[in-house]
Motif scaffolding. Structure first.
Motif, PDB file in Angstrom:
ATOM      1  N   GLU A 128       0.848  -1.187   0.000  1.00  0.00           N
ATOM      2  CA  GLU A 128       0.000   0.000   0.000  1.00  0.00           C
ATOM      3  C   GLU A 128       0.885   1.238   0.000  1.00  0.00           C
ATOM      4  O   GLU A 128       2.047   1.192   0.407  1.00  0.00           O
ATOM      5  CB  GLU A 128      -0.933   0.032   1.207  1.00  0.00           C
ATOM      6  N   MET A 129       0.339   2.341  -0.487  1.00  0.00           N
ATOM      7  CA  MET A 129       1.037   3.611  -0.391  1.00  0.00           C
ATOM      8  C   MET A 129       0.747   4.196   0.984  1.00  0.00           C
ATOM      9  O   MET A 129      -0.402   4.468   1.331  1.00  0.00           O
ATOM     10  CB  MET A 129       0.576   4.567  -1.487  1.00  0.00           C
ATOM     11  N   ALA A 130       1.800   4.368   1.781  1.00  0.00           N
ATOM     12  CA  ALA A 130       1.642   4.899   3.128  1.00  0.00           C
ATOM     13  C   ALA A 130       1.678   6.422   3.143  1.00  0.00           C
ATOM     14  O   ALA A 130       1.566   7.041   4.201  1.00  0.00           O
ATOM     15  CB  ALA A 130       2.729   4.339   4.034  1.00  0.00           C
ATOM     16  N   GLY A 131       1.836   7.010   1.978  1.00  0.00           N
ATOM     17  CA  GLY A 131       1.912   8.458   1.820  1.00  0.00           C
ATOM     18  C   GLY A 131       2.720   8.768   0.584  1.00  0.00           C
ATOM     19  O   GLY A 131       3.322   7.859  -0.015  1.00  0.00           O
ATOM     20  N   PRO A 132       2.766  10.037   0.156  1.00  0.00           N
ATOM     21  CA  PRO A 132       3.571  10.374  -1.012  1.00  0.00           C
ATOM     22  C   PRO A 132       5.028   9.958  -0.828  1.00  0.00           C
ATOM     23  O   PRO A 132       5.647  10.253   0.193  1.00  0.00           O
ATOM     24  CB  PRO A 132       3.442  11.907  -1.090  1.00  0.00           C
ATOM     25  N   GLY A 133       5.539   9.217  -1.794  1.00  0.00           N
ATOM     26  CA  GLY A 133       6.938   8.806  -1.742  1.00  0.00           C
ATOM     27  C   GLY A 133       7.229   7.675  -0.791  1.00  0.00           C
ATOM     28  O   GLY A 133       8.398   7.386  -0.521  1.00  0.00           O
ATOM     29  N   CYS A 134       6.198   6.978  -0.298  1.00  0.00           N
ATOM     30  CA  CYS A 134       6.420   5.916   0.683  1.00  0.00           C
ATOM     31  C   CYS A 134       5.542   4.710   0.365  1.00  0.00           C
ATOM     32  O   CYS A 134       4.312   4.820   0.338  1.00  0.00           O
ATOM     33  CB  CYS A 134       6.115   6.418   2.091  1.00  0.00           C
ATOM     34  N   VAL A 135       6.167   3.555   0.102  1.00  0.00           N
ATOM     35  CA  VAL A 135       5.428   2.324  -0.164  1.00  0.00           C
ATOM     36  C   VAL A 135       5.671   1.355   0.987  1.00  0.00           C
ATOM     37  O   VAL A 135       6.798   1.176   1.442  1.00  0.00           O
ATOM     38  CB  VAL A 135       5.832   1.696  -1.513  1.00  0.00           C
ATOM     39  N   LYS A 136       4.587   0.759   1.497  1.00  0.00           N
ATOM     40  CA  LYS A 136       4.688  -0.213   2.589  1.00  0.00           C
ATOM     41  C   LYS A 136       4.359  -1.597   2.047  1.00  0.00           C
ATOM     42  O   LYS A 136       3.354  -1.793   1.375  1.00  0.00           O
ATOM     43  CB  LYS A 136       3.737   0.145   3.730  1.00  0.00           C
ATOM     44  N   HIS A 137       5.223  -2.542   2.356  1.00  0.00           N
ATOM     45  CA  HIS A 137       5.107  -3.927   1.891  1.00  0.00           C
ATOM     46  C   HIS A 137       4.623  -4.798   3.036  1.00  0.00           C
ATOM     47  O   HIS A 137       5.249  -4.840   4.097  1.00  0.00           O
ATOM     48  CB  HIS A 137       6.491  -4.394   1.394  1.00  0.00           C
ATOM     49  N   HIS A 138       3.488  -5.494   2.829  1.00  0.00           N
ATOM     50  CA  HIS A 138       2.918  -6.347   3.880  1.00  0.00           C
ATOM     51  C   HIS A 138       3.247  -7.821   3.702  1.00  0.00           C
ATOM     52  O   HIS A 138       3.110  -8.596   4.645  1.00  0.00           O
ATOM     53  CB  HIS A 138       1.398  -6.182   3.929  1.00  0.00           C
TER      54      HIS A 138
END
Length: 295
Positions: A128-138
């Motif tokens: 998911e995109m956790a915010g602009p410029g930040c991708v979170k991998h689950h």
């Protein structure tokens, strides 16, 4: 190798980021706030195995695909035609396009529009995109890719980037297997805004999942598709391997964005109608998500 990611959302950023960490010149094409953050600070990757700020280029303009040897098309299914039209004038003659999209027919649509070889990829990753410029991998991250003239290159590229890849002669069956997972979980997660691990604990949910699976398999069989693998086991595994994941459809509705439901449960519904196969559970899930979108 120069690699462009058309549609730099959660999936595109994860795979683009992994390729950039492996030393490739990756350029993300996405929305302005995200592009501004990446251009300024790079892409922040918050994964299960590492956290890193990954330098790369970014643009809001599809013309940035110019010069790329590989283009990862990661736009939402409803945007496939417009993305092809935007990219077409700028693609190099030897550029290879890989479709990392939900649904079963996007690679075919891209290939027809671009008049060049496009390979489909089945994507198994929770991001998911956790915010602009930040991708979170689950969780997870593997790809199943259809055979192509670029297969050897893709195997090496992704292997060097620590992304598991399989080249499958039955990619249509693999695409349908992934479609079934999406039909089973996406709408339910979107309607309830509950992640997969909690979702499957709900009263009656297993029965709904089994009904969706049965309807999808009936349509696939009528289409002459040999669905890959043990589909019910795969449905169960999703909740075990991605317990904290909200579906992409849930994320779209939470952000008041149009979803891909027309290309998931809606696709099965339309195919079922054309083939004379009843799909009442898919119909209900589709109708509820469309009502929620209309709000």
């Amino acid at each position: 190798m120069k690699i462009a990611v058309m549609g730099a959302g959660a999936v595109g950023c994860y795979y683009g980021g992994m390729l950039a960490r492996a030393g490739h010149a990756v350029l993300l094409i996405g929305r302005a706030p995200h592009v501004a953050a990446v251009s300024r600070d790079g892409l922040f990757m918050d994964t299960q195995s590492f956290q890193a700020q990954v330098p790369m280029q970014a643009s809001t303009d599809a013309s940035a695909v110019r010069g790329a040897r590989l283009v990862l098309c990661c736009v939402k299914s409803p945007d496939t035609a417009s993305a092809a039209a935007e990219m077409a004038p700028h693609l190099d003659a030897d550029a290879f396009v890989l479709s990392l999209q939900n649904g079963v027919d996007n690679a075919e649509r891209l290939q027809a529009a671009l008049r060049r070889e496009v390979a489909p990829a089945v994507v198994y990753v929770a991001t998911e995109m956790a915010g602009p410029g930040c991708v979170k991998h689950h969780g997870r991250g593997e790809l199943v890719i259809g055979p192509s003239s670029f297969s050897k290159n893709l195997l090496k590229l992704f292997a060097d980037a620590a992304v598991p890849v399989t080249i499958s002669d039955n990619v249509a069956g693999a695409l349908w297997a992934k479609l079934i997972l999406n039909c089973a979980y996406n709408a339910l997660s979107a309607i309830t805004q509950i992640p997969y691990g909690r979702l499957v604990q709900g009263d009656g949910v297993e029965g709904v999942l089994r009904d969706v699976l049965s309807e999808c398999l009936a349509v696939a069989q009528a289409e002459g598709i040999s669905v890959a693998g043990d589909t019910w086991h795969a449905v169960q595994q999703i909740a075990r391997t991605m317990p904290g994941q909200l579906s992409s459809t849930a994320q779209d509705l939470a952000r008041k964005k149009p979803s891909e439901i027309d290309h998931l449960n809606g696709y099965v519904l339309r195919k079922g109608e054309a083939l004379g196969i009843a799909t009442p559970v898919n119909r209900a899930l589709y109708a509820i998500v469309k009502l929620l979108e209309a709000r």
